[in-house]
Design an enzyme around this catalytic site. Structure first.
Site, mmCIF file in Angstrom:
data_model
loop_
_atom_site.group_PDB
_atom_site.id
_atom_site.type_symbol
_atom_site.label_atom_id
_atom_site.label_comp_id
_atom_site.label_asym_id
_atom_site.label_seq_id
_atom_site.Cartn_x
_atom_site.Cartn_y
_atom_site.Cartn_z
ATOM 1 N N SER A 123 0.929 -1.114 -0.075
ATOM 2 C CA SER A 123 -0.052 -0.372 -0.294
ATOM 3 C C SER A 123 0.880 1.220 -0.159
ATOM 4 O O SER A 123 1.079 0.801 -0.967
ATOM 5 C CB SER A 123 -1.056 -0.562 1.266
ATOM 6 O OG SER A 123 -1.940 0.982 1.509
ATOM 7 N N HIS A 158 -3.352 -2.709 -4.784
ATOM 8 C CA HIS A 158 -5.146 -2.373 -4.324
ATOM 9 C C HIS A 158 -5.181 -2.771 -5.697
ATOM 10 O O HIS A 158 -6.760 -1.792 -5.447
ATOM 11 C CB HIS A 158 -5.480 -1.536 -3.180
ATOM 12 C CG HIS A 158 -5.214 -0.710 -2.358
ATOM 13 N ND1 HIS A 158 -4.706 -1.846 -1.349
ATOM 14 C CD2 HIS A 158 -4.575 0.476 -1.712
ATOM 15 C CE1 HIS A 158 -4.485 -1.448 0.048
ATOM 16 N NE2 HIS A 158 -3.976 -0.319 -0.269
#
Length: 231
Positions: A123, A158
């Site tokens: 992330s 993601h």
């Protein structure tokens, strides 16, 4: 000196990815340091790191930026240089990078990377190493953030879990706001050696990593990287 980076789509700690990172250090019991700046040093996140580390052969460390000169006598450079691998957590990429720049942590990480300390994360902890990408660090909508450029490509984490990520990443590359780059599904990772893809690993056969670029005809092309499943 071999420069190594392991990036993955989700910021969650997983045994296979941290085990893989530990193994590529080449050390029997490496010093593995978690930097949780992006989450504001969330205690549950730190606890989950320590929990995962009980299942792999490492010496765990956590580097806090919320310190004072009276209690911490080592510089951030000194802390970082003693590690064999560093994993950066998820959270607010923009705030994390601003703190790192103010504290000189960015330059300390680059020095350690060039000296063979394995870097990585998911992330925010994957996005920060690239030249840029989309982030949820600002109000209202996803926007572009500039990274530290250890790898001079863009990045999108993601990729399979947030519906807006994939089309926005494609549009930003087509428009030239982002360079070509690499995308990771939440449970997939890319291992770079000397800024080149060495391999892609995943936790299952539903998650993948990709090289994304614009073809000569102006259309986007998404090249799925060959995967090895790890557990």
């Amino acid at each position: 000196m071999k420069r190594q980076l392991l990036i993955y789509g989700s910021g969650r700690h997983t045994v296979p990815f941290l085990k893989y990172m530990a193994e590529v250090t080449g050390k029997d019991k490496p010093n593995l340091c978690f930097i949780p700046t992006a989450s504001g040093e969330d205690q549950d996140y730190i606890d989950s790191f320590y929990e995962v580390c009980t299942q792999i052969n490492v010496v765990p460390h956590v580097m806090s930026v919320w310190i004072n000169s009276y209690d911490q006598k080592e510089s951030f450079d000194e802390v970082i240089s003693k590690m064999d691998a560093i994993v950066v957590g998820g959270g607010n990429t923009l705030n994390m990078l601003a703190i790192w720049k103010a504290q000189g942590i960015d330059t300390g990480l680059k020095k350690a990377y060039n000296n063979g300390v394995v870097m990585g994360g998911g992330s925010a902890g994957s996005l920060c190493w690239f030249n840029g990408g989309t982030t949820d660090s600002r109000p209202k909508e996803l926007s572009i953030v500039e990274g530290m450029k250890f790898i001079d490509k863009s990045h999108c984490p993601h990729y399979n879990s947030e519906k807006s990520r994939r089309p926005l990443y494609h549009n930003n590359i087509i428009s030239g706001q982002l360079s070509d780059g690499y995308a990771c599904d939440d449970r997939s990772a890319i291992h770079f050696i000397n800024e080149e893809v060495y391999t892609s690993i995943s936790l299952d056969d539903e998650n993948h990593s990709y090289y994304v670029h614009v073809k000569n005809d102006g259309a986007i092309e998404e090249v799925q990287l060959p995967n090895t499943i790890v557990s």
